[in-house]
Motif scaffolding. Structure first.
Motif, PDB file in Angstrom:
ATOM      1  N   ARG A 253       0.833  -1.209   0.000  1.00  0.00           N
ATOM      2  CA  ARG A 253       0.000   0.000   0.000  1.00  0.00           C
ATOM      3  C   ARG A 253       0.872   1.266   0.000  1.00  0.00           C
ATOM      4  O   ARG A 253       0.587   2.224  -0.716  1.00  0.00           O
ATOM      5  CB  ARG A 253      -0.946  -0.011   1.204  1.00  0.00           C
ATOM      6  N   ILE A 254       1.959   1.237   0.783  1.00  0.00           N
ATOM      7  CA  ILE A 254       2.893   2.360   0.768  1.00  0.00           C
ATOM      8  C   ILE A 254       3.575   2.462  -0.590  1.00  0.00           C
ATOM      9  O   ILE A 254       3.786   3.551  -1.133  1.00  0.00           O
ATOM     10  CB  ILE A 254       3.944   2.213   1.883  1.00  0.00           C
ATOM     11  N   GLY A 255       3.885   1.302  -1.178  1.00  0.00           N
ATOM     12  CA  GLY A 255       4.541   1.284  -2.480  1.00  0.00           C
ATOM     13  C   GLY A 255       3.706   1.924  -3.571  1.00  0.00           C
ATOM     14  O   GLY A 255       4.243   2.514  -4.517  1.00  0.00           O
ATOM     15  N   ALA A 256       2.392   1.816  -3.456  1.00  0.00           N
ATOM     16  CA  ALA A 256       1.509   2.435  -4.452  1.00  0.00           C
ATOM     17  C   ALA A 256       1.643   3.952  -4.433  1.00  0.00           C
ATOM     18  O   ALA A 256       1.455   4.619  -5.460  1.00  0.00           O
ATOM     19  CB  ALA A 256       0.060   2.024  -4.191  1.00  0.00           C
ATOM     20  N   TRP A 257       1.948   4.505  -3.281  1.00  0.00           N
ATOM     21  CA  TRP A 257       2.198   5.943  -3.162  1.00  0.00           C
ATOM     22  C   TRP A 257       3.627   6.295  -3.579  1.00  0.00           C
ATOM     23  O   TRP A 257       3.882   7.340  -4.180  1.00  0.00           O
ATOM     24  CB  TRP A 257       1.978   6.401  -1.715  1.00  0.00           C
ATOM     25  N   ALA A 258       4.588   5.404  -3.251  1.00  0.00           N
ATOM     26  CA  ALA A 258       6.004   5.723  -3.411  1.00  0.00           C
ATOM     27  C   ALA A 258       6.487   5.684  -4.848  1.00  0.00           C
ATOM     28  O   ALA A 258       7.439   6.384  -5.206  1.00  0.00           O
ATOM     29  CB  ALA A 258       6.843   4.763  -2.565  1.00  0.00           C
ATOM     30  N   SER A 259       5.848   4.871  -5.698  1.00  0.00           N
ATOM     31  CA  SER A 259       6.358   4.672  -7.055  1.00  0.00           C
ATOM     32  C   SER A 259       5.584   5.489  -8.086  1.00  0.00           C
ATOM     33  O   SER A 259       4.402   5.218  -8.326  1.00  0.00           O
ATOM     34  CB  SER A 259       6.288   3.192  -7.443  1.00  0.00           C
ATOM     35  N   PRO A 260       6.226   6.468  -8.737  1.00  0.00           N
ATOM     36  CA  PRO A 260       5.601   7.175  -9.858  1.00  0.00           C
ATOM     37  C   PRO A 260       5.745   6.310 -11.120  1.00  0.00           C
ATOM     38  O   PRO A 260       6.561   6.598 -11.992  1.00  0.00           O
ATOM     39  CB  PRO A 260       6.409   8.471  -9.945  1.00  0.00           C
ATOM     40  N   GLN A 261       4.970   5.271 -11.184  1.00  0.00           N
ATOM     41  CA  GLN A 261       5.171   4.189 -12.150  1.00  0.00           C
ATOM     42  C   GLN A 261       5.316   4.684 -13.586  1.00  0.00           C
ATOM     43  O   GLN A 261       4.554   5.535 -14.041  1.00  0.00           O
ATOM     44  CB  GLN A 261       4.007   3.193 -12.066  1.00  0.00           C
ATOM     45  N   SER A 262       6.315   4.153 -14.271  1.00  0.00           N
ATOM     46  CA  SER A 262       6.647   4.429 -15.670  1.00  0.00           C
ATOM     47  C   SER A 262       7.371   5.751 -15.878  1.00  0.00           C
ATOM     48  O   SER A 262       7.779   6.060 -16.992  1.00  0.00           O
ATOM     49  CB  SER A 262       5.405   4.378 -16.579  1.00  0.00           C
ATOM     50  N   GLN A 263       7.544   6.547 -14.824  1.00  0.00           N
ATOM     51  CA  GLN A 263       8.270   7.805 -14.952  1.00  0.00           C
ATOM     52  C   GLN A 263       9.772   7.587 -14.730  1.00  0.00           C
ATOM     53  O   GLN A 263      10.175   6.682 -13.997  1.00  0.00           O
ATOM     54  CB  GLN A 263       7.752   8.835 -13.949  1.00  0.00           C
ATOM     55  N   VAL A 264      10.598   8.389 -15.379  1.00  0.00           N
ATOM     56  CA  VAL A 264      12.046   8.319 -15.193  1.00  0.00           C
ATOM     57  C   VAL A 264      12.404   8.872 -13.813  1.00  0.00           C
ATOM     58  O   VAL A 264      11.937   9.945 -13.415  1.00  0.00           O
ATOM     59  CB  VAL A 264      12.773   9.126 -16.286  1.00  0.00           C
ATOM     60  N   ILE A 265      13.226   8.128 -13.071  1.00  0.00           N
ATOM     61  CA  ILE A 265      13.712   8.593 -11.767  1.00  0.00           C
ATOM     62  C   ILE A 265      15.233   8.497 -11.764  1.00  0.00           C
ATOM     63  O   ILE A 265      15.828   7.760 -12.548  1.00  0.00           O
ATOM     64  CB  ILE A 265      13.119   7.778 -10.599  1.00  0.00           C
ATOM     65  N   SER A 266      15.875   9.247 -10.886  1.00  0.00           N
ATOM     66  CA  SER A 266      17.338   9.321 -10.875  1.00  0.00           C
ATOM     67  C   SER A 266      17.998   8.084 -10.289  1.00  0.00           C
ATOM     68  O   SER A 266      19.170   7.809 -10.563  1.00  0.00           O
ATOM     69  CB  SER A 266      17.785  10.560 -10.094  1.00  0.00           C
ATOM     70  N   GLY A 267      17.263   7.320  -9.479  1.00  0.00           N
ATOM     71  CA  GLY A 267      17.834   6.123  -8.881  1.00  0.00           C
ATOM     72  C   GLY A 267      16.874   5.507  -7.891  1.00  0.00           C
ATOM     73  O   GLY A 267      15.814   6.062  -7.580  1.00  0.00           O
ATOM     74  N   ARG A 268      17.269   4.337  -7.364  1.00  0.00           N
ATOM     75  CA  ARG A 268      16.407   3.634  -6.410  1.00  0.00           C
ATOM     76  C   ARG A 268      16.190   4.444  -5.141  1.00  0.00           C
ATOM     77  O   ARG A 268      15.174   4.283  -4.456  1.00  0.00           O
ATOM     78  CB  ARG A 268      17.007   2.271  -6.080  1.00  0.00           C
ATOM     79  N   SER A 269      17.148   5.319  -4.835  1.00  0.00           N
ATOM     80  CA  SER A 269      17.035   6.130  -3.620  1.00  0.00           C
ATOM     81  C   SER A 269      15.762   6.966  -3.623  1.00  0.00           C
ATOM     82  O   SER A 269      15.224   7.281  -2.557  1.00  0.00           O
ATOM     83  CB  SER A 269      18.254   7.045  -3.482  1.00  0.00           C
ATOM     84  N   VAL A 270      15.256   7.308  -4.803  1.00  0.00           N
ATOM     85  CA  VAL A 270      14.007   8.063  -4.895  1.00  0.00           C
ATOM     86  C   VAL A 270      12.855   7.241  -4.325  1.00  0.00           C
ATOM     87  O   VAL A 270      12.023   7.754  -3.558  1.00  0.00           O
ATOM     88  CB  VAL A 270      13.713   8.462  -6.360  1.00  0.00           C
ATOM     89  N   LEU A 271      12.800   5.974  -4.692  1.00  0.00           N
ATOM     90  CA  LEU A 271      11.730   5.102  -4.206  1.00  0.00           C
ATOM     91  C   LEU A 271      11.836   4.896  -2.697  1.00  0.00           C
ATOM     92  O   LEU A 271      10.833   4.916  -1.977  1.00  0.00           O
ATOM     93  CB  LEU A 271      11.790   3.749  -4.915  1.00  0.00           C
TER      94      LEU A 271
END
Length: 212
Positions: free
Chosen positions: A132-150
């Motif tokens: 449930r937290i992951g659904a908020w944490a992941s801007p799915q399909s968007q480019v992110i700078s690294g895993r640290s963002v998640l």
């Protein structure tokens, strides 16, 4: 060195007879997915979802079926993801199950619709807390700078919502309403069994055998 072109397998586990198959494809699907589950094949609930963008480029990804009934096949995801955006522009999609150990494939085509908020809420709150937290944490399909963002997002939303994260407005369920089913059973000598179910204008299912 093994040549990919020389890889072959003889399919001899079962058969699929149109005279013995049920008139409603959902009943055939129910039988096969239950057999896949009871046979303990790896991830029997995994299915490939194919969508088409506005530029007519198709894309696929693996998602997990979360329910099925007379209304269709249901899964849940991020509405802002690539698949969500493509479904918003073109609501037709295709699903495929491949149960390798059983030498079976099911292909399903139809129109996709969002499930009700009630259904999405009920399933979301049945998920483990980290999901449930992951659904908020992941801007799915968007480019992110690294895993640290998640990791940072998960920590931030975990602290914000504690044990009761609400369902994000960008997350919920889809249902594919089938108008076309294909069931494929591998057979010896590449003479496979292949049944097609097509929904007619009278809302009946036309069952036909296809050449493999």
């Amino acid at each position: 060195m093994i040549s990919i072109a020389d890889l072959r397998k003889s399919y001899e586990r079962a058969e699929l007879n149109e005279d013995a198959s049920p008139p409603d494809p959902m009943d055939q699907f129910d039988k096969w997915i239950k057999e896949a589950i009871s046979s303990e094949v790896p991830e029997p609930n995994a299915m490939t979802l194919a969508t088409v963008a506005s530029d007519l480029r198709p894309s696929t990804r693996v998602v997990l079926i979360k329910g099925y009934d007379e209304r269709g096949i249901t899964w849940f995801t991020n509405y802002d993801s690539r698949k969500g955006q493509e479904l918003a522009g073109n609501p037709f999609a295709a699903l495929q199950f491949h149960w390798v150990e059983l030498e079976r494939v099911v292909r399903i085509e139809g129109r996709v619709e969002k499930v009700s908020d009630k259904e999405s809420d009920e399933y979301f709150h049945s998920r483990p807390l980290d999901s449930r937290i992951g659904a908020w944490a992941s801007p799915q399909s968007q480019v992110i700078s690294g895993r640290s963002v998640l990791v940072a997002n998960a920590a931030r939303y975990g602290a914000q919502f504690l044990l009761q994260p609400p369902r994000p407005p960008h997350w919920g369920g889809y249902r594919l309403v089938p108008d076309n089913w294909q069931f494929w059973q591998g057979r010896k000598s590449r003479l496979h069994d292949r049944l097609l179910y097509t929904l007619t204008t009278e809302k009946n299912w036309l069952r036909e055998r296809l050449a493999p």
